[in-house]
Design a protein around this motif. Sequence first.
Motif, mmCIF file in Angstrom:
data_model
loop_
_atom_site.group_PDB
_atom_site.id
_atom_site.type_symbol
_atom_site.label_atom_id
_atom_site.label_comp_id
_atom_site.label_asym_id
_atom_site.label_seq_id
_atom_site.Cartn_x
_atom_site.Cartn_y
_atom_site.Cartn_z
ATOM 1 N N GLU A 186 99.149 48.173 62.484
ATOM 2 C CA GLU A 186 97.790 47.916 62.017
ATOM 3 C C GLU A 186 96.920 49.162 62.136
ATOM 4 O O GLU A 186 96.013 49.368 61.323
ATOM 5 N N ARG B 270 97.607 51.121 59.025
ATOM 6 C CA ARG B 270 97.015 50.440 57.869
ATOM 7 C C ARG B 270 95.507 50.578 57.866
ATOM 8 O O ARG B 270 94.880 50.785 56.821
ATOM 9 N N LEU B 271 94.897 50.480 59.033
ATOM 10 C CA LEU B 271 93.440 50.599 59.118
ATOM 11 C C LEU B 271 93.007 52.018 58.783
ATOM 12 O O LEU B 271 92.004 52.221 58.081
ATOM 13 N N ALA C 287 93.048 52.255 55.115
ATOM 14 C CA ALA C 287 91.988 51.447 54.500
ATOM 15 C C ALA C 287 90.627 52.114 54.626
ATOM 16 O O ALA C 287 89.737 51.907 53.791
ATOM 17 N N ARG D 26 91.847 47.502 47.231
ATOM 18 C CA ARG D 26 91.991 47.144 48.642
ATOM 19 C C ARG D 26 92.820 45.869 48.750
ATOM 20 O O ARG D 26 92.484 44.855 48.148
ATOM 21 N N SER D 27 93.904 45.918 49.500
ATOM 22 C CA SER D 27 94.777 44.753 49.616
ATOM 23 C C SER D 27 94.126 43.680 50.477
ATOM 24 O O SER D 27 93.174 43.946 51.224
ATOM 25 N N GLU E 74 94.329 44.669 54.114
ATOM 26 C CA GLU E 74 93.332 45.664 54.504
ATOM 27 C C GLU E 74 91.950 45.037 54.611
ATOM 28 O O GLU E 74 91.175 45.347 55.524
ATOM 29 N N ARG E 75 91.651 44.134 53.680
ATOM 30 C CA ARG E 75 90.351 43.465 53.701
ATOM 31 C C ARG E 75 90.192 42.644 54.988
ATOM 32 O O ARG E 75 89.151 42.677 55.639
ATOM 33 N N LEU F 70 89.742 45.104 58.013
ATOM 34 C CA LEU F 70 88.394 45.681 58.075
ATOM 35 C C LEU F 70 87.372 44.650 58.529
ATOM 36 O O LEU F 70 86.457 44.953 59.305
#
Length: 466
Positions: A200, A203-204, A207, A272-273, A276-277, A280
């Motif tokens: 994560e 991924r963050l 993003a 934005r997947s 990811e949404r 966030l």
Amino acid sequence: MTLDALQLAVPDALQTDSIDQATLGTSLSASRQLPPEAGLQELITRLAHLNRSAMTLLERQRALQNFSDEYRYYGASGSLPANAEHQLQLCNELAIGYKRLLLQILQGHKPSQPHLAWCLYMAQHFIAQTLLRHFQQYREADASLWQDSHLLYWLGEQHGCLDEPVAAAFTPIPADTLRGLYQQILLLALSNPPHLQPEECQRLFAALAPLAALARLMPWDAEDKSEGPLIDLQRPQPCLTYQQRPQAGDESLRRLELGALLVALGEPAPLRSAGERELLERVHHHWLGTDQRRHSRTPQQSDCRLAIGIPAIHAQLLQQRPQCTPGQILDIGPGGARLLCPAHVAHSLPVGQLVLLIADSDVLALVCWRHLNDDGFHLGLRYLKGLAQPTWLRRAPSSQAHLGILQSTPKPREGWHHGLWVPHNQFSDGENLWLQLPSAVNQNRLQLPACNLASATVSRHPLELP
């Protein structure tokens, strides 16, 4: 400010045997034929030797570009995630190499801005990657990493390189400017990474790439009650804790203004997947330091007007009815408000502009963030407490009058605190001036003290008045 490029953490160049540039590419290619673990270890050993050897600027730059290509190769082949310790060592040695190259650039002739921006960016990128891998391993980052990261941002600010675009094909995707990259890793550090899974964190980080540059580091002073973490560019930590909140402003103190970034988070983003949404949404409340202190925000739908800039504020305070900009207050807090204004006024409201908010009562305020989308022009205001009065300033008693705004707040027991707002760089510190208030017949003679708060458009100078 005591920040200086020589404070970058770079080991001494003690190696006496030189690097053979002619065979470096061949030896790096040969390392790829080894098993990934052994090839990666040999790569790190060669890079550590290079970083501790004396080389010309051009030789070091070419060698580092070769090692950066190897970093991309091992990342693309899937070998980098295999050994966490080797990941750290490789990223850290690449950061050291680019920091040493940066010192050579700064110590030579005046570099071109794109060249300097590229080197600052590459050093920041590999520091960010080193920090990212600390987060993924739930390890405390070395203090020097944050110290160097802050210093690289400061150097970019001093040399005007923060927003210079840099093309860098790395994975995970970094922001494309030094400002965005620095704030990308800063926001990741503020996202409570110990509560994230290792994947994560990566991924963050990706993003945040298109969003991070929307935030801004703003000068801070003791009267600033706005939300947002405080960063001391001289401290080896991402931001100050609540217990460390200082009582006076300093050139190295900045507040991370997140207003525009938070607005952008709520906008449609087709690239934005869903993952990811969700990520966030889960972490963004940490950015405001809500685990330490909470500032209530009260939704409010009410009309208002803005007098923009010192001349318009001056005329409004004299009830001369200048042309004002209509707006709508969307919410309010203890230190400011969020407004929505017509899109066409964006050019007249840069960050740091002085405005008078005309609603139920008139409040002097500074623009602290801005964001333009399909809804209009979103604006974050920081309230400036106190009574605002129009003033006139002259360099001689009978010379041309210049406009200013006097901000006055009562002292706890007696007297007043005064701050004089004037256009930025209109007067010099220590200049002798004559000041007149609307209700005064005579002019006060004063020596203009150094400003204690400044932006690109206005500056405030503390005054002692009889």
